[in-house]
Design a protein around this motif. Structure first.
Motif, PDB file in Angstrom:
ATOM      1  N   PHE A 103       0.828  -1.208   0.000  1.00 53.35           N
ATOM      2  CA  PHE A 103       0.000   0.000   0.000  1.00 53.35           C
ATOM      3  C   PHE A 103       0.862   1.258   0.000  1.00 53.35           C
ATOM      4  N   PHE A 104       1.981   1.210   0.743  1.00 57.29           N
ATOM      5  CA  PHE A 104       2.743   2.418   1.028  1.00 57.29           C
ATOM      6  C   PHE A 104       4.186   2.346   0.540  1.00 57.29           C
ATOM      7  N   LEU A 113      -7.584   4.333   5.628  1.00 57.65           N
ATOM      8  CA  LEU A 113      -6.129   4.265   5.778  1.00 57.65           C
ATOM      9  C   LEU A 113      -5.462   5.560   5.324  1.00 57.65           C
ATOM     10  N   SER A 114      -5.945   6.128   4.234  1.00 60.35           N
ATOM     11  CA  SER A 114      -5.363   7.366   3.712  1.00 60.35           C
ATOM     12  C   SER A 114      -5.518   8.502   4.716  1.00 60.35           C
ATOM     13  N   LEU A 115      -6.702   8.613   5.303  1.00 58.07           N
ATOM     14  CA  LEU A 115      -6.948   9.674   6.282  1.00 58.07           C
ATOM     15  C   LEU A 115      -6.144   9.440   7.559  1.00 58.07           C
ATOM     16  N   TYR A 116      -6.054   8.174   7.967  1.00 60.52           N
ATOM     17  CA  TYR A 116      -5.358   7.851   9.212  1.00 60.52           C
ATOM     18  C   TYR A 116      -3.877   8.216   9.136  1.00 60.52           C
ATOM     19  N   PHE A 117      -3.244   7.914   7.994  1.00 57.73           N
ATOM     20  CA  PHE A 117      -1.807   8.150   7.861  1.00 57.73           C
ATOM     21  C   PHE A 117      -1.487   9.497   7.214  1.00 57.73           C
ATOM     22  N   HIS A 118      -2.506  10.309   7.031  1.00 57.64           N
ATOM     23  CA  HIS A 118      -2.278  11.632   6.434  1.00 57.64           C
ATOM     24  C   HIS A 118      -1.418  12.511   7.326  1.00 57.64           C
ATOM     25  N   GLU A 177       5.654   5.683   0.163  1.00 66.12           N
ATOM     26  CA  GLU A 177       5.530   6.518   1.352  1.00 66.12           C
ATOM     27  C   GLU A 177       6.124   5.837   2.583  1.00 66.12           C
ATOM     28  N   TYR A 210      -9.794   1.828   2.196  1.00 62.70           N
ATOM     29  CA  TYR A 210      -8.628   2.534   1.673  1.00 62.70           C
ATOM     30  C   TYR A 210      -8.711   4.031   2.004  1.00 62.70           C
ATOM     31  N   GLU A 211      -9.912   4.574   1.969  1.00 66.75           N
ATOM     32  CA  GLU A 211     -10.081   5.979   2.369  1.00 66.75           C
ATOM     33  C   GLU A 211      -9.720   6.150   3.840  1.00 66.75           C
TER      34      GLU A 211
END
Length: 294
Positions: free
Chosen positions: A106-107, A165-170, A110, A162-163
């Motif tokens: 996923f990352f 996870l994106s918000l959590y690691f933003h 990043e 997925y949204e």
């Protein structure tokens, strides 16, 4: 394919190989246990939506409480960690189980932004507790309260996870971590946890930050930075939110008047308490009760 695990309490759904979501609920007035076999190469991400639940480790000898609007990420490649939970009454939660290989996929680009994905940390345990932003709570409730046709559930849930996870690691957690290298020491993390417990135990008459730092034997700036990193807010923002939630629960019982609740949570006058309550919930205690029909 979706997998049923005592559907009165939990529902496990495989988003894709190596990546699953468990929706948990306990609508009963008593605590309920939930257990799911764990693995050392799996990251657990816990999200409290309503109520609270207990996350048990080491056969129940150690546990953590995960409350409403709070999250906990745990990864320990050294031991198999089961999902061993005690769901308190009226609790709803979501748990993500992600293999470390899947997480890496996923990352990939990043990875340098996420502390435990760095090559030098890949064999180290990592955990992070933080409050949930409103945007995360919205997505969690959308996942939990899925209302589309069942044929679309997997597609919808996959997109929403997925949204999530994106918000959590933003947030730039890695930047914070680099500013707080002492958090790599478990003893320092435990001192900050102790500081949180001291605030909770003395929430009506809390110590000053300087006194709190002295009690847990940490430099003041370490306490400030570390508390914000682990819990997602300053010590006294946490304390304010805790006091307001405690007061709100007392209020909804209708057993106490405003003056009694004001005194219980440490306000010198009812007017100061009312102003604080309005700041938190957007209405006075009286109007709040009317709005929820109590």
């Amino acid at each position: 394919m979706a997998e049923s695990i005592d559907e009165s309490m939990a529902f496990k759904f495989e988003v894709e190989p190596g990546f699953s979501i468990i929706k948990l609920k306990n609508n009963r007035p008593i605590d309920k246990n939930f257990f799911h076999k764990g693995d050392s190469n799996v990251i657990q991400m816990h999200f409290g939506i309503q109520g609270s639940y207990q996350l048990n480790f080491n056969n129940g000898n150690y546990h953590l409480e995960i409350g409403e609007n709070n999250s906990y990420l745990i990864y320990n490649p050294q031991v198999n960690l089961p999902v061993d939970l005690l769901l308190h009454a009226r609790t709803r939660a979501i748990v993500l189980l992600i293999s470390i290989d899947k997480f890496h996929s996923f990352f990939t680009k990043e990875a340098n932004l996420i502390h435990f994905l760095n090559p030098e940390n890949i064999e180290k345990k990592y955990y992070l507790e933080k409050a949930l932003e409103p945007s995360l709570m919205i997505v969690l409730n959308q996942i939990y309260n899925y209302g589309l046709h069942s044929s679309l559930e997997k597609l919808y849930t996959r997109g929403k996870v997925y949204e999530l996870l994106s918000l959590y690691f933003h947030q730039s957690d890695a930047d914070d971590k680099q500013k707080c290298p002492y958090l790599e020491d478990d003893n320092n993390v435990e001192k900050i946890r102790l500081a949180k417990e001291i605030l909770i135990d003395n929430f009506a008459e809390p110590p000053t930050l300087t006194d709190l730092a002295n009690q847990v034997n940490l430099p003041l700036q370490y306490l400030k930075d570390g508390f914000k990193h682990i819990y997602g807010e300053t010590a006294f923002a946490f304390l304010f939110n805790y006091k307001m939630e405690y007061a709100r629960n007392l209020l909804t019982t209708k057993k106490y008047n405003i003056a009694e609740i004001s005194f219980e949570v440490g306000y010198s006058t009812p007017s100061h308490f009312i102003a604080a309550f309005k700041k938190k919930y957007g209405s006075t205690p009286k109007k709040y009760l009317q709005s929820i029909g109590v």
